[in-house]
Design a protein around this motif. Sequence first.
Motif, mmCIF file in Angstrom:
data_model
loop_
_atom_site.group_PDB
_atom_site.id
_atom_site.type_symbol
_atom_site.label_atom_id
_atom_site.label_comp_id
_atom_site.label_asym_id
_atom_site.label_seq_id
_atom_site.Cartn_x
_atom_site.Cartn_y
_atom_site.Cartn_z
ATOM 1 N N ALA A 217 45.820 30.958 39.166
ATOM 2 C CA ALA A 217 47.246 30.596 39.190
ATOM 3 C C ALA A 217 48.063 31.579 38.370
ATOM 4 C CB ALA A 217 47.443 29.207 38.606
ATOM 5 N N HIS A 218 49.339 31.586 38.634
ATOM 6 C CA HIS A 218 50.279 32.287 37.763
ATOM 7 C C HIS A 218 50.439 31.453 36.494
ATOM 8 C CE1 HIS A 218 53.638 35.047 37.050
ATOM 9 N NE2 HIS A 218 54.270 34.017 36.519
ATOM 10 N N VAL A 219 50.683 32.104 35.381
ATOM 11 C CA VAL A 219 50.828 31.375 34.122
ATOM 12 C C VAL A 219 51.929 30.314 34.234
ATOM 13 C CG1 VAL A 219 52.413 33.087 33.126
ATOM 14 C CG2 VAL A 219 51.014 31.682 31.613
ATOM 15 N N ASP A 220 51.669 29.154 33.643
ATOM 16 C CA ASP A 220 52.629 28.030 33.618
ATOM 17 C C ASP A 220 52.712 27.226 34.915
ATOM 18 O OD1 ASP A 220 53.374 28.051 31.032
ATOM 19 O OD2 ASP A 220 55.350 28.935 31.333
ATOM 20 N N HIS A 221 51.924 27.580 35.905
ATOM 21 C CA HIS A 221 51.977 26.798 37.139
ATOM 22 C C HIS A 221 51.175 25.497 37.029
ATOM 23 C CE1 HIS A 221 53.821 29.864 40.164
ATOM 24 N NE2 HIS A 221 54.514 29.735 39.055
ATOM 25 N N GLY A 222 50.501 25.333 35.873
ATOM 26 C CA GLY A 222 49.923 24.021 35.591
ATOM 27 C C GLY A 222 48.410 23.905 35.650
ATOM 28 N N LYS A 223 47.728 25.040 35.473
ATOM 29 C CA LYS A 223 46.266 25.074 35.507
ATOM 30 C C LYS A 223 45.642 24.131 34.466
ATOM 31 C CE LYS A 223 44.804 29.328 34.729
ATOM 32 N NZ LYS A 223 44.307 30.701 34.867
ATOM 33 N N THR A 224 46.073 24.287 33.225
ATOM 34 C CA THR A 224 45.483 23.514 32.131
ATOM 35 C C THR A 224 45.692 22.015 32.344
ATOM 36 O OG1 THR A 224 46.137 25.357 30.742
ATOM 37 C CG2 THR A 224 45.386 23.385 29.600
ATOM 38 N N THR A 225 46.901 21.655 32.705
ATOM 39 C CA THR A 225 47.231 20.240 32.895
ATOM 40 C C THR A 225 46.423 19.644 34.046
ATOM 41 O OG1 THR A 225 49.462 20.833 32.184
ATOM 42 C CG2 THR A 225 49.187 18.655 33.145
ATOM 43 N N LEU A 226 46.269 20.415 35.100
ATOM 44 C CA LEU A 226 45.528 19.925 36.264
ATOM 45 C C LEU A 226 44.032 19.763 35.954
ATOM 46 C CD1 LEU A 226 46.715 19.417 39.178
ATOM 47 C CD2 LEU A 226 45.401 21.389 39.846
ATOM 48 N N ALA B 9 50.115 18.107 44.516
ATOM 49 C CA ALA B 9 49.648 17.426 43.300
ATOM 50 C C ALA B 9 50.694 17.419 42.198
ATOM 51 C CB ALA B 9 48.378 18.109 42.787
ATOM 52 N N SER B 10 50.484 16.493 41.299
ATOM 53 C CA SER B 10 51.176 16.541 40.024
ATOM 54 C C SER B 10 50.089 16.404 38.966
ATOM 55 C CB SER B 10 52.174 15.380 39.898
ATOM 56 O OG SER B 10 52.577 15.266 38.542
ATOM 57 N N GLY B 11 49.772 17.522 38.342
ATOM 58 C CA GLY B 11 48.753 17.483 37.285
ATOM 59 C C GLY B 11 49.221 16.569 36.172
ATOM 60 N N MET B 12 50.505 16.638 35.904
ATOM 61 C CA MET B 12 51.074 15.830 34.833
ATOM 62 C C MET B 12 50.978 14.338 35.168
ATOM 63 S SD MET B 12 54.811 16.333 33.282
ATOM 64 C CE MET B 12 54.596 17.568 32.029
ATOM 65 N N GLY B 13 51.229 14.017 36.426
ATOM 66 C CA GLY B 13 51.144 12.614 36.853
ATOM 67 C C GLY B 13 49.701 12.175 37.119
ATOM 68 N N VAL C 178 49.589 22.779 45.818
ATOM 69 C CA VAL C 178 50.998 22.916 45.464
ATOM 70 C C VAL C 178 51.269 21.871 44.384
ATOM 71 C CG1 VAL C 178 53.358 22.701 46.314
ATOM 72 C CG2 VAL C 178 51.618 23.823 47.713
ATOM 73 N N ASN C 179 51.612 22.347 43.206
ATOM 74 C CA ASN C 179 51.627 21.486 42.019
ATOM 75 C C ASN C 179 53.054 21.184 41.548
ATOM 76 O OD1 ASN C 179 50.318 20.129 39.901
ATOM 77 N ND2 ASN C 179 50.393 21.943 38.583
ATOM 78 N N LYS C 180 53.157 20.213 40.673
ATOM 79 C CA LYS C 180 54.429 19.781 40.066
ATOM 80 C C LYS C 180 55.360 19.169 41.111
ATOM 81 C CE LYS C 180 54.298 23.426 36.504
ATOM 82 N NZ LYS C 180 55.071 24.200 35.552
ATOM 83 N N ILE C 181 54.772 18.456 42.069
ATOM 84 C CA ILE C 181 55.605 17.869 43.134
ATOM 85 C C ILE C 181 56.466 16.712 42.625
ATOM 86 C CG2 ILE C 181 54.135 18.563 45.081
ATOM 87 C CD1 ILE C 181 53.080 15.599 45.036
ATOM 88 N N ASP C 182 56.181 16.275 41.385
ATOM 89 C CA ASP C 182 56.998 15.194 40.801
ATOM 90 C C ASP C 182 58.392 15.683 40.428
ATOM 91 O OD1 ASP C 182 56.800 15.849 37.550
ATOM 92 O OD2 ASP C 182 55.117 16.577 38.701
ATOM 93 N N ARG C 183 58.579 16.987 40.366
ATOM 94 C CA ARG C 183 59.873 17.504 39.905
ATOM 95 C C ARG C 183 60.941 17.338 40.971
ATOM 96 N NH1 ARG C 183 59.273 23.252 37.419
ATOM 97 N NH2 ARG C 183 61.420 22.854 36.814
ATOM 98 N N GLU C 184 62.130 17.090 40.477
ATOM 99 C CA GLU C 184 63.229 16.771 41.389
ATOM 100 C C GLU C 184 63.516 17.854 42.427
ATOM 101 O OE1 GLU C 184 67.249 15.361 39.779
ATOM 102 O OE2 GLU C 184 65.720 13.870 39.266
#
Length: 310
Positions: free
Chosen positions: A12-21, A165-169, A127-133
């Motif tokens: 992934a590109h940095v900050d796209h949510g690898k760690t959280t996922l 996905a939403s790694g955060m969710g 495709v991550n962070k789908i929870d974002r508005e």
Amino acid sequence: MSIPIRNVAIIAHVDHGKTTLVDALLKQSGVFREGEDVPICVMDSNDIERERGITILSKNTAVKYKDTLINIIDTPGHADFGGEVERVLGMVDGCILIVDANEGPMPQTRFVLKKALEKGLRPIVVVNKIDRELASPHAAVDKVLDLFLELGADDDQCDFPHLFASGMGGYAQNDMETKGTDMVPMFEAILRHVPPPVGDSDKPLQLQVTTLDYSDYLGRIVIGKIHNGTITMGQQAALIQRDGSISKGRITKLLGFDGLKRIEIPSATAGNIVAVTGFADANIGETITCPNEPMALPLIDVDEPTLQMT
Ligand code: GDP
């Protein structure tokens, strides 16, 4: 009897949510349970790193889903670590490409994806962070496909499985119509789309050194994949070095990955990724093999300075 294994890289590109996922996968896997006693834990990357000042170079995580051990190997996104990326991609049979639903593919996405495609891997796109508005997940999938085409992916690679996905969710889903509730779709995608490792546990041992680590306590730690054979704690083994010289030694510690920890294990079979000690002179690309029938694996290139650790 050996357990089913999947080895997968995460790119992934940095900050796209690898760690959280990966954290979300850990939390929902059978390996990591809060408050549970972990069997003979030799190393905890956080505690021991703090305590002894060692550097953990590889970011291996192992999760268990159903009966399968899934080794997830983090891949540095930066071009400065091109050699490391190639080595990691050489150990796995599949990869997960994480893309931010808003940003779409970014320069590091392109860099690591190019290498993965060149290795013939067929990525699973998340495709991550789908929870974002503002999330525009379908547009992100289209942009990923454009990038695959631009990088010369073959038909099979272009027909990539994709998830949202939403790694955060802590959830993943197969489409945007039904909201996910957990990470099960991602575990299932790994089992389904990442082929099991090839290799024969009945052949003589061949382990390729991919990463080196060091601790004051254990000395040089070699991390690598068992391409063939079975490795057993305490066994006699041989190291075939880059110049062809062979030295004999013994596996003094054999560690498997369990969540983010390394645990002592009695043995491991072909396809698995392990950490071993006992070969203080081992370098990246070299082979640890059986002393009676020493056979080297093809050397892998090292295009950055090998760490000198004494
Ligand atoms: P990495 O650099 O790829 O490992 O990314 P991280 O997992 O560290 O996440 C980068 C940033 O994105 C952090 O601020 C996270 O809180 C945030 N983030 C990660 N996953 C999600 C998600 O699913 N949804 C939202 N809204 N933010 C996320």
